[in-house]
Structures are given as C-alpha cells and as structure tokens.
Scaffold this motif. Structure first.
Motif, short mmCIF file in Angstrom:
data_model
loop_
_atom_site.label_atom_id
_atom_site.label_comp_id
_atom_site.label_asym_id
_atom_site.label_seq_id
_atom_site.Cartn_x
_atom_site.Cartn_y
_atom_site.Cartn_z
N THR A 172 0.83 -1.20 0.00
CA THR A 172 0.00 0.00 0.00
C THR A 172 0.87 1.25 0.00
OG1 THR A 172 -1.79 -1.16 1.10
CG2 THR A 172 -1.78 1.24 1.30
N GLY A 173 0.47 2.22 -0.84
CA GLY A 173 1.24 3.46 -0.89
C GLY A 173 0.43 4.60 -1.47
N ILE A 174 0.97 5.80 -1.28
CA ILE A 174 0.30 7.00 -1.76
C ILE A 174 1.34 8.00 -2.25
CG2 ILE A 174 0.21 7.90 0.61
CD1 ILE A 174 -2.36 9.35 -0.17
N SER A 175 1.10 8.55 -3.43
CA SER A 175 1.94 9.65 -3.92
C SER A 175 1.10 10.92 -3.88
CB SER A 175 2.46 9.36 -5.33
OG SER A 175 1.41 9.17 -6.25
N ILE A 176 1.74 12.03 -3.56
CA ILE A 176 1.03 13.31 -3.50
C ILE A 176 1.76 14.27 -4.43
CG2 ILE A 176 0.27 15.23 -2.04
CD1 ILE A 176 0.35 13.29 0.35
N VAL A 177 1.02 14.80 -5.40
CA VAL A 177 1.62 15.66 -6.41
C VAL A 177 0.88 17.00 -6.43
CG1 VAL A 177 2.21 15.91 -8.85
CG2 VAL A 177 2.27 13.63 -7.77
N GLN A 178 1.65 18.06 -6.22
CA GLN A 178 1.09 19.42 -6.23
C GLN A 178 1.23 19.98 -7.65
OE1 GLN A 178 3.59 22.74 -4.91
NE2 GLN A 178 2.23 22.90 -3.13
N VAL A 179 0.11 20.50 -8.17
CA VAL A 179 0.08 21.05 -9.53
C VAL A 179 -0.50 22.47 -9.45
CG1 VAL A 179 -0.63 20.61 -11.92
CG2 VAL A 179 -0.47 18.69 -10.32
N PRO A 180 0.35 23.46 -9.14
CA PRO A 180 -0.15 24.82 -8.90
C PRO A 180 -1.01 25.39 -10.03
CG PRO A 180 2.12 24.65 -8.20
CD PRO A 180 1.79 23.37 -8.91
N ARG A 181 -0.65 25.11 -11.28
CA ARG A 181 -1.45 25.63 -12.40
C ARG A 181 -2.67 24.77 -12.66
NH1 ARG A 181 2.65 26.08 -16.78
NH2 ARG A 181 4.01 27.81 -16.37
N GLY A 182 -2.71 23.61 -12.04
CA GLY A 182 -3.84 22.71 -12.21
C GLY A 182 -3.73 21.88 -13.47
N VAL A 183 -4.48 20.78 -13.46
CA VAL A 183 -4.59 19.91 -14.64
C VAL A 183 -6.07 19.57 -14.79
CG1 VAL A 183 -4.03 17.80 -13.33
CG2 VAL A 183 -3.74 17.83 -15.80
N ASN A 184 -6.56 19.64 -16.01
CA ASN A 184 -7.99 19.48 -16.27
C ASN A 184 -8.36 18.00 -16.40
OD1 ASN A 184 -10.66 19.77 -16.95
ND2 ASN A 184 -10.30 20.81 -18.88
N PHE A 185 -9.22 17.53 -15.52
CA PHE A 185 -9.72 16.16 -15.58
C PHE A 185 -11.10 16.12 -16.25
CE2 PHE A 185 -6.23 15.34 -12.87
CZ PHE A 185 -5.97 13.98 -12.95
N GLY A 186 -11.59 17.28 -16.65
CA GLY A 186 -12.88 17.35 -17.34
C GLY A 186 -12.69 17.59 -18.82
N THR A 187 -13.55 18.42 -19.38
CA THR A 187 -13.48 18.77 -20.79
C THR A 187 -13.27 20.28 -20.90
OG1 THR A 187 -15.87 19.15 -20.90
CG2 THR A 187 -15.10 16.91 -21.40
N GLU A 188 -13.05 20.74 -22.11
CA GLU A 188 -12.92 22.20 -22.29
C GLU A 188 -14.22 22.89 -21.91
OE1 GLU A 188 -11.19 23.97 -25.75
OE2 GLU A 188 -9.88 22.23 -26.06
N GLU A 189 -15.34 22.24 -22.26
CA GLU A 189 -16.66 22.82 -21.96
C GLU A 189 -16.96 22.77 -20.46
OE1 GLU A 189 -16.40 20.06 -24.20
OE2 GLU A 189 -15.99 21.51 -25.80
#
Length: 143
Positions: free
Chosen positions: A73-90
């Motif tokens: 079991t493990g966990i990685s934590i990644v900070q993305v200050p500008r963000g990353v889109n998990f949705g769509t453009e709309e």
C-alpha cells in the motif's frame, strides 16, 4: 496513513490528465508499491470513471483487475499549482493536488476515505496546493 517524503512532488506541471496520472503511477513504481503494469490500469480507471473528486483534487488509482500489480500500500502526493484538467474544455474539472494510491486488498478504500475527509474542507486543499516544502505536506497528514 503513512506518507513517504520521496513520493511527494511539489510544483509540477502537466499538459494532460494522462500525463499527470502516469506521473503519479511512476512515483508509486519508484517507491516499490506497484509494478509498472499498474500504470495502464490507472489510466483505464480514469476512462471508466473519472478520478476527479471535486474540491480541486483527483485520486488516480488502478482498476480492480490491477490488484495483482500492487506490492504494498502506498500514496503519492503531487502538487500542480497551475492545475490539470480532468474534465473537458466545456466543463473543466481542475485538480491542483493529486493523490496517486495503491492498496493491498481493500486498503485503498481506507486511503480514499482519509483523503476525502481531509479534502472535504477546501481550506485543507488550499494548504496542500500552497505548501512550500515536502515537510509541510507531511505535517498535514501527521496523526
């Protein structure tokens, strides 16, 4: 929930959600938590059901079929200050903090629950997104 400093990465930037998920998986591989075959299962999981959880977080993890690829079991934590889109453009669904998880048996459910409780308070997500050091991130999860 044990947080390993080598699995925390600050100030990352990704062009796509797939790139972000692969990065989370690579950290889990490097930490000895999963085999490299777990990463395609993380991408598949997101295709089947978005790993975006709201409140600017995403929790990439593998499919049930990939359980055999989990070594511990493990966990990685990644900070993305500008963000990353998990949705769509709309309908953008921007995540600024990613938690890549892998759990032996049903331990991933415990990880998701702990992360969800912590991140239900958007102020906690902001703290993670604004953290300046790995130690600061670790301190937020100290019991």
């Amino acid at each position: 929930m044990e947080i390993q400093k080598n699995l925390i990465k600050l100030n990352q930037n990704f062009a796509t959600k797939e790139e972000a998920i692969e990065f989370c998986g690579d950290l889990l591989v490097a930490g000895g938590h999963v085999t490299p075959d777990y990463i395609p299962a993380m991408l598949k999981r997101n295709e089947e059901l978005s790993v975006y959880m709201g409140n600017f977080i995403a929790i990439p993890h593998g499919t049930d079929e990939a359980k055999k690829e989990v070594l511990k079991t493990g966990i990685s934590i990644v900070q993305v200050p500008r963000g990353v889109n998990f949705g769509t453009e709309e309908e953008p669904k921007v995540a600024t903090v990613l938690f890549g998880i892998a759990g032996v048996g049903n331990e991933h459910l415990d990880l998701i629950q702990k992360i969800s409780i912590f991140c239900a308070d958007v102020d906690n997500v902001v703290k993670l997104a604004d953290a300046q050091t790995v130690e600061e991130v670790v301190s937020y999860f100290a019991d």
